[in-house]
Structure formats: C-alpha cells, structure tokens
Design a protein around this motif. Structure first.
Motif, PDB file in Angstrom:
ATOM      1  N   GLU A 102       0.832  -1.208   0.000  1.00 28.84           N
ATOM      2  CA  GLU A 102       0.000   0.000   0.000  1.00 28.84           C
ATOM      3  C   GLU A 102       0.868   1.260   0.000  1.00 28.84           C
ATOM      4  N   ALA A 103       1.937   1.250   0.769  1.00 27.94           N
ATOM      5  CA  ALA A 103       2.840   2.408   0.811  1.00 27.94           C
ATOM      6  C   ALA A 103       3.480   2.649  -0.557  1.00 27.94           C
ATOM      7  N   ALA A 104       3.893   1.581  -1.214  1.00 26.46           N
ATOM      8  CA  ALA A 104       4.475   1.720  -2.558  1.00 26.46           C
ATOM      9  C   ALA A 104       3.426   2.259  -3.536  1.00 26.46           C
TER      10      ALA A 104
ATOM     11  N   LEU B 104       2.905   5.961  -2.887  1.00 24.58           N
ATOM     12  CA  LEU B 104       3.997   6.772  -3.436  1.00 24.58           C
ATOM     13  C   LEU B 104       3.860   6.913  -4.950  1.00 24.58           C
ATOM     14  N   ASN B 105       3.412   5.862  -5.622  1.00 23.40           N
ATOM     15  CA  ASN B 105       3.175   5.954  -7.064  1.00 23.40           C
ATOM     16  C   ASN B 105       2.019   6.903  -7.377  1.00 23.40           C
ATOM     17  N   VAL B 106       0.948   6.830  -6.581  1.00 19.18           N
ATOM     18  CA  VAL B 106      -0.179   7.761  -6.774  1.00 19.18           C
ATOM     19  C   VAL B 106       0.300   9.193  -6.553  1.00 19.18           C
ATOM     20  N   TRP B 107       1.100   9.413  -5.514  1.00 17.09           N
ATOM     21  CA  TRP B 107       1.621  10.751  -5.232  1.00 17.09           C
ATOM     22  C   TRP B 107       2.462  11.256  -6.409  1.00 17.09           C
ATOM     23  N   SER B 108       3.350  10.414  -6.902  1.00 12.57           N
ATOM     24  CA  SER B 108       4.191  10.814  -8.029  1.00 12.57           C
ATOM     25  C   SER B 108       3.350  11.111  -9.265  1.00 12.57           C
ATOM     26  N   LEU B 109       2.354  10.294  -9.498  1.00 11.79           N
ATOM     27  CA  LEU B 109       1.441  10.523 -10.622  1.00 11.79           C
ATOM     28  C   LEU B 109       0.733  11.867 -10.463  1.00 11.79           C
TER      29      LEU B 109
END
Length: 159
Positions: free
Chosen positions: A13-15, A18-23
């Motif tokens: 979930e954390a990974a 972080l991908n959603v945040w970067s997106l």
C-alpha cells in the motif's frame, strides 16, 4: 474518548501510495510543460478550453466549468480572464438564468483547441497509454474511477 489505533499502510500500500503521489505531482507538470512549450498555455487553460469546446454550442456555465475542472470559482475566474485577454473565450449572460454567466469559446479559441489537442493527446498517450496494454487500461479506468468516486466530486469531467 477512545481513539482507534492507526491502520498503517503495509509495504504494498505504501508503494502504491507513493506511485499515486508521483502521478499526482509529475503527470500534471509534464502535461503543463508540453502545452506551455507548444502553445504558451497552461494545462488549466487547456482543460478549461477543452471542457467548453465539448459543451453544447461551445458554451458552459461558469459554475459548471469550475466543478468539472475542479477549480474554485476564484481560480477559474483568473483562468477565464487570461483566456478572454487572448480572445479565446468570452463571458456572456446566461439567457436561461440571469444570475449565471456562461463561458463561450470564440472562433480563435476553437482553433486553438483544435491545434493543441493532437499534441496534448500524444503527450497523454506517451506518458500513460503507450506503457499499458488493453487490460491494464481497463484496470486503470476501473481503479481511477473508484478513487474519483471516493473523492465525491460534484461532477466528473468530460472525456
């Protein structure tokens, strides 16, 4: 008062977060850069113009445009003022409701949308869809739709 313990994100979930945040951060920056370089407009400018261009008669009530663009009326007003100064949009009274204002795409605004759309779509395609197969696109649509629904937006943007 009893506090419930925090349900921390697990490793997966954390990974994903972080991908959603970067997106969330990097995709708009990349799309903005392409539009600014090619047409001197921001992604907000383009999105507002595109939403108006898809509305009946290329007119959209300002409150509706703010909603589909996820902008406050104040922010949208600044965007539309910038677009008006370029001659791409004009504000007109809503003939059906005198209290409302419509944003109407001008002929030059329509020409800009038509000119900018191919490059914008190519940028979206290269940043998102060229990296996915058809099944992944369907999954992305499903997942993103669930997230958007959980955000409870007043109205979804037009595709």
């Amino acid at each position: 008062m009893s506090e419930e313990p925090v349900k921390w994100l697990n490793e997966v979930e954390a990974a994903a977060w972080l991908n959603v945040w970067s997106l969330h951060v990097w995709l708009p920056n990349r799309l903005d850069a392409q539009l600014k370089e090619d047409f001197g407009i921001s992604h907000y400018d383009y999105f507002a113009l595109a939403q108006i261009s898809m509305a009946p008669e290329k007119k959209l009530r300002m409150s509706e445009l703010a909603s589909v663009s996820d902008m406050t009326l104040s922010h949208l007003s600044r965007v539309v003022t910038r677009l008006e100064k370029q001659g791409w949009v004009q504000r007109i009274p809503d003939p059906d409701d005198g209290r409302s204002t419509l944003a109407e795409l001008t002929d030059s605004g329509w020409e800009l949308v038509q000119a900018a759309a191919p490059g914008h779509v190519a940028e979206v395609r290269s940043r998102i869809f060229d990296t996915l197969n058809a099944e992944e696109v369907a999954q992305l649509n499903n997942i993103a739709g669930k997230i958007v629904d959980a955000l409870d937006p007043p109205r979804k943007a037009r595709a």
